[in-house]
Structure formats: C-alpha cells, structure tokens
Design an enzyme around this catalytic site. Structure first.
Site, short mmCIF file in Angstrom:
data_model
loop_
_atom_site.label_atom_id
_atom_site.label_comp_id
_atom_site.label_asym_id
_atom_site.label_seq_id
_atom_site.Cartn_x
_atom_site.Cartn_y
_atom_site.Cartn_z
N HIS A 1 70.32 62.07 43.98
CA HIS A 1 69.65 63.35 44.20
C HIS A 1 69.22 64.25 42.91
O HIS A 1 68.21 64.75 42.97
CB HIS A 1 70.64 64.42 44.72
CG HIS A 1 71.54 63.87 46.22
ND1 HIS A 1 72.57 64.38 46.68
CD2 HIS A 1 70.90 63.01 46.87
CE1 HIS A 1 72.58 63.84 47.89
NE2 HIS A 1 71.77 62.64 47.93
N HIS B 1 65.83 62.96 54.15
CA HIS B 1 66.80 62.67 53.28
C HIS B 1 66.78 61.27 52.86
O HIS B 1 67.02 61.08 51.67
CB HIS B 1 68.19 63.01 53.70
CG HIS B 1 69.17 63.04 52.41
ND1 HIS B 1 69.35 63.86 51.58
CD2 HIS B 1 70.26 62.10 52.03
CE1 HIS B 1 70.28 63.58 50.86
NE2 HIS B 1 70.84 62.50 51.01
N ASP C 1 66.60 59.87 48.91
CA ASP C 1 67.42 59.12 48.64
C ASP C 1 66.61 57.87 47.62
O ASP C 1 66.99 57.44 46.50
CB ASP C 1 68.42 58.37 49.40
CG ASP C 1 69.67 59.17 49.74
OD1 ASP C 1 70.02 60.33 48.96
OD2 ASP C 1 70.22 58.99 50.48
N HIS D 1 70.91 52.56 49.73
CA HIS D 1 70.84 52.61 48.30
C HIS D 1 71.03 51.19 47.89
O HIS D 1 70.30 50.50 46.85
CB HIS D 1 72.09 53.20 47.78
CG HIS D 1 72.29 54.89 47.94
ND1 HIS D 1 71.30 55.58 47.61
CD2 HIS D 1 73.07 55.38 48.79
CE1 HIS D 1 71.78 56.74 48.13
NE2 HIS D 1 72.67 56.74 49.00
#
Length: 256
Positions: A30, A187, A191, A214
């Site tokens: 973030h 979001h 990421d 991720h």
C-alpha cells in the site's frame, strides 16, 4: 531492506520483503503504491515494527501525508524499464502478464464465488492524475469465513472493520458500506501497483491480472527481469517527470 522484487520473502496475505540478516517487513504494497502513483523513486522508510501500518486498508492516508510533507524534484535523469516483449505467468485460472505499451496501463479482473463480489473488472492508467483518487482509496477486503480461519491460525489479529471491508455470504458487514461499487477489484489493482513498484524503476508497458494476487504479481515481475530480452532501460523523458523524492520527513502516523 531494498524495496525490490528480489527481496520479496513472503506473499501470504500481503507482500513482505527481507534481508540477509532475516529482518522482514510485511504489507509494503500500500505504501509502495502511494510512492508509485506520486512518482516518488527516492525515499527512505524507517519503521519500528515488522509490518507497515495498515491504517484504513488503502493508500489514501499515505497519499495525504506524503503530499502534506511535500515532494522535491531532483537534479538527476529519470530512468524507466520499458517492456519490449510479452511476459506471462499462469497458475490454473490465475494469470498475470506484462506487455509492451506506452505509459503504464493496467487491467484487472476478479471472479469470486460470492454474490456480493462476483465478477468485476477495471482498466486504468497510472499516469492519469485521477488515479490516486479513483484507485488508491479502495480498501482491502476479505470474506468473513476467511478472517475467522486466519484468527484461528493466529494471523491478522489486528484486522477489524476499521481497516478492511468484510464480506459475509449476502452482505457487507461494514456499517458505512463500500466507497465504490467495484471497490474490490480497485483494491486488487492497488495491490498490483504496489507489488510492481518493487521493479526498482517505473515501468513502461501494460499489466494484466486475472484472479492474481501478491504471489502472481511477484512471479511475473521475476519472470520479466529474468528475461533480459523482454525489457530495456530508457530515459523517462516522454513523461516529462524528473526523479522525485520526499522534501521533508513524514510526521508519525498513529497506529490507531
């Protein structure tokens, strides 16, 4: 700890970086997304814990605090990584790709077996001046049964409705609801921007993510850097954006 893709040591729930001494810091994505969106490529982050504060679950507070501290243009040429050949990684239905393109454009789609989330997709351009407002305010999210399992495993103990959107089978548990109808996919794009900022230089190209997280973001970045024919270092003159650093120190951001 260098904030680069080759120092990523864990991608469970968030992105963690570490050094040879075994020191690690998690949830860097973030803050890295805020740096990337603001064009900051020279910063030293000092932290006294093992995790970057999650704050409200988005990058919004980082953006506000950084802009309040101010930015400084450096008397140095800015370099970038231009993607010249497609690089794609796949794992079942998960896919992440880095493709040649001008600027830095992103596409992301998600597909959850949950009636509140379902299928969502979005396209954006990181160089769009509205990117920080439209994408980086989106909060992290989780399903209620997932967070209960994480608590049972001793994870995410600081998680609450103050720093994440929690979704039950048929409803959002946060009293204030969503910031955007498609906050979930926004979001995920946030990421991705943070994870890809670990390239070490701004990227010129297009990112496409489908059900990626991720781990896939780090995998596609590692695959790109491993193929020297897929990228080149270029001057970043076409954006007319010089290297930028923080002008002063950030004030401390309370954990609460």
């Amino acid at each position: 700890i260098p904030a680069t893709f080759d120092h990523v040591v864990d991608t469970t729930l968030s992105t963690a970086i570490g050094n040879a001494a075994g020191t690690t810091v998690s949830t860097v994505e973030h803050l890295m997304a805020a740096f990337s969106s603001l064009g900051i490529d020279n910063a030293l982050v000092e932290i006294d814990g093992a995790e970057v504060p999650v704050l409200d679950g988005s990058s919004e507070i980082f953006i506000e605090k950084i802009e309040a501290a101010g930015l400084e243009k450096l008397d140095a040429p800015r370099k970038a990584i231009r993607i010249v050949k497609p690089v794609v990684v796949e794992d079942g239905a998960k896919r992440a790709a880095l493709l040649p393109a001008e600027g830095f454009k992103l596409f992301f789609e998600i597909d959850f077996d949950n009636e509140v989330i379902g299928h969502q997709e979005i396209e954006a351009d990181l160089r769009d001046p509205f990117f920080a407002e439209d994408i980086l305010r989106a909060r992290t999210f989780c399903l209620r049964h997932d967070i209960e399992a994480m608590w049972a495993a001793g994870l995410a103990k600081g998680g609450s409705l103050e720093n994440a959107v929690v979704v039950d089978k048929h409803a959002i548990l946060n009293e204030e609801g969503l910031r955007y109808d498609d906050e979930f996919v926004r979001h995920k794009m946030l990421d991705a921007v943070g994870d890809l900022a670990l390239s070490g230089l701004p990227l010129i190209g297009r990112y496409e993510g489908s059900r990626a997280g991720h781990a896939m973001n780090n995998r596609v970045l590692r695959a790109l850097m491993a193929d020297r024919s897929a990228w080149e270092i270029v001057d970043y003159a076409e954006t007319n954006r010089p290297a930028v650093s923080l002008r002063g120190e950030l004030t401390a951001i309370p954990a609460d």
